[in-house]
Design an enzyme around this catalytic site. Structure first.
Site, short mmCIF file in Angstrom:
data_model
loop_
_atom_site.label_atom_id
_atom_site.label_comp_id
_atom_site.label_asym_id
_atom_site.label_seq_id
_atom_site.Cartn_x
_atom_site.Cartn_y
_atom_site.Cartn_z
CB CYS A 69 -66.76 -35.60 -3.03
SG CYS A 69 -66.42 -33.98 -3.89
CG HIS A 105 -61.41 -34.15 -2.13
ND1 HIS A 105 -60.81 -34.02 -3.28
CD2 HIS A 105 -62.84 -33.86 -2.40
CE1 HIS A 105 -61.74 -33.67 -4.00
NE2 HIS A 105 -63.09 -33.43 -3.58
#
Ligand code: A2P
Length: 344
Positions: A130, A243
């Site tokens: 990711c 994130h």
């Protein structure tokens, strides 16, 4: 309307699995039959998809008979065991785990970057890490105009990267701390409420943890630059699902912040948020639930000579572009033979 045959979602009760079938609805993908697979713990559970009640089935060796495609998001162990079984049954696997990412015969694909790597796949396609995807989404368009010679990245990673249980732990721990109750980390290895810690993956002999190694090695594979100098520091922060990353770049030739802003403002899957006057830059709360990776704080790195250095700050939804969306885009590429951009 893109038509898909039989599609299995492995890890259908998890954070990424749930997002996969939500995306099928949102992106008008017509699935002839959707098969939801999870562990025996969840078998029999009912999940509503597109107004249909679907029953979760236990993942077994027989689950892939007659299935065209499978998106796996149930961890490396499940992928290692069941992806070869699915492949042997004639099913094409898109795997979210790290089990096969660095294998020579497995394409590692971000559809905006290297869709051509899907050509001649051998039945298993890997979805990158990711943090790697989110970083690559903004570095790649710049690299196309001016080769990147070095990347130094620091991450601020959400709880979602460790799954649904970690997201719940963030919420319950925060409530417990506020209530003055004792807390004991169960899913993540340290206290996540009101704290942050070095990414809880094992540290290798070189001092880098596994997440940092993934960012380095996977980026080199996706960019087709096997010796690209990259350094990374990965940190877990008390954020539910997007994130953030601070990225420092060195280019072969000078690149101004204005030039970078222009390039990124037309890059697919990227949205520039760089409002210096309002002090409004990418924030994980604004990236959550979004397809685009948000980029801002685009500025010349004054420590690098000759105008060849840039600083960027990016936020991307870890569950979406960092996992489920990228996997669904790979599926779209496989079916249509091309990348379906949301920019027509
Ligand atoms: P289950 O809910 O039955 O445990 P997350 O990443 O959010 O933690 O989700 C992990 C997903 O992987 C869940 O859907 C989970 O199902 C599934 N899973 C975990 N272990 C297995 C297993 N051994 N076989 C099949 N599915 C599994």
């Amino acid at each position: 309307m893109v038509k898909i045959g039989y599609l299995a979602v492995v890890g259908a009760t998890g954070a990424v699995g749930k997002e996969v079938y939500a995306l099928l609805e949102q992106r008008s993908l017509s699935v002839e039959k959707l098969i939801l697979l999870a562990s025996a713990r969840s078998a029999g559970q009912t999940i509503k998809v597109n107004d249909h009640d679907l029953i979760v089935e236990e993942l077994t060796d027989e689950s892939f008979q007659g299935v065209d495609y499978a998106i796996f998001s149930a961890g490396g162990g499940v992928s290692k065991k069941f992806a070869p079984i699915a492949k042997a049954a004639g099913c094409v696997v898109i795997d979210n785990s790290s089990a096969f990412r660095m294998a020579d015969d497995v394409p590692l694909v971000v559809p905006e970057i290297n869709p051509g790597d899907l050509d001649g796949h051998q039945g298993i396609i890997a979805n990158p890490n990711c943090s790697t995807i989110i970083m690559n989404m903004v570095v790649w368009p710049l690299h196309q105009q001016n080769p990147v010679k070095r990347i130094a990245v620091s991450t601020y990673q959400a709880a979602s990267g460790a799954g649904e249980a970690a997201m719940r732990e963030l919420t319950t721990q925060t409530a417990d701390v506020l209530a003055g109750w004792p807390v004991e980390p169960k899913v993540l290895s340290h206290l996540i409420a009101f704290n942050l810690f070095s990414h809880d993956t094992p540290i290798g002999e070189d001092g880098y943890n596994q997440e940092e190694r993934k960012m380095i090695e996977e980026t080199r594979k996706i960019f087709h630059v096997p010796d690209l100098p990259i350094t990374a520091t990965c940190v877990r922060v008390p954020i539910p699902r997007a994130h953030s990353e601070s990225i420092n770049l060195t280019f072969a030739n000078p690149m101004s912040a204005k030039e970078a802003r222009e390039i990124l403002s037309t890059a697919p899957g990227v949205r520039v948020i760089d409002d210096v006057v309002a002090n409004h830059f990418p924030m994980p709360i604004e990236a959550s639930g979004q397809d685009d990776c948000l980029v801002g704080r685009i500025r010349q790195d004054v420590s690098q000579p000759g105008g060849c250095g840039l600083e960027l700050f990016v936020c991307g939804d870890q569950i979406r572009k960092g996992a489920a969306l990228n996997a669904v885009q790979i599926l779209e590429c496989l079916i249509t033979g091309g990348y379906i951009s949301k920019y027509p």
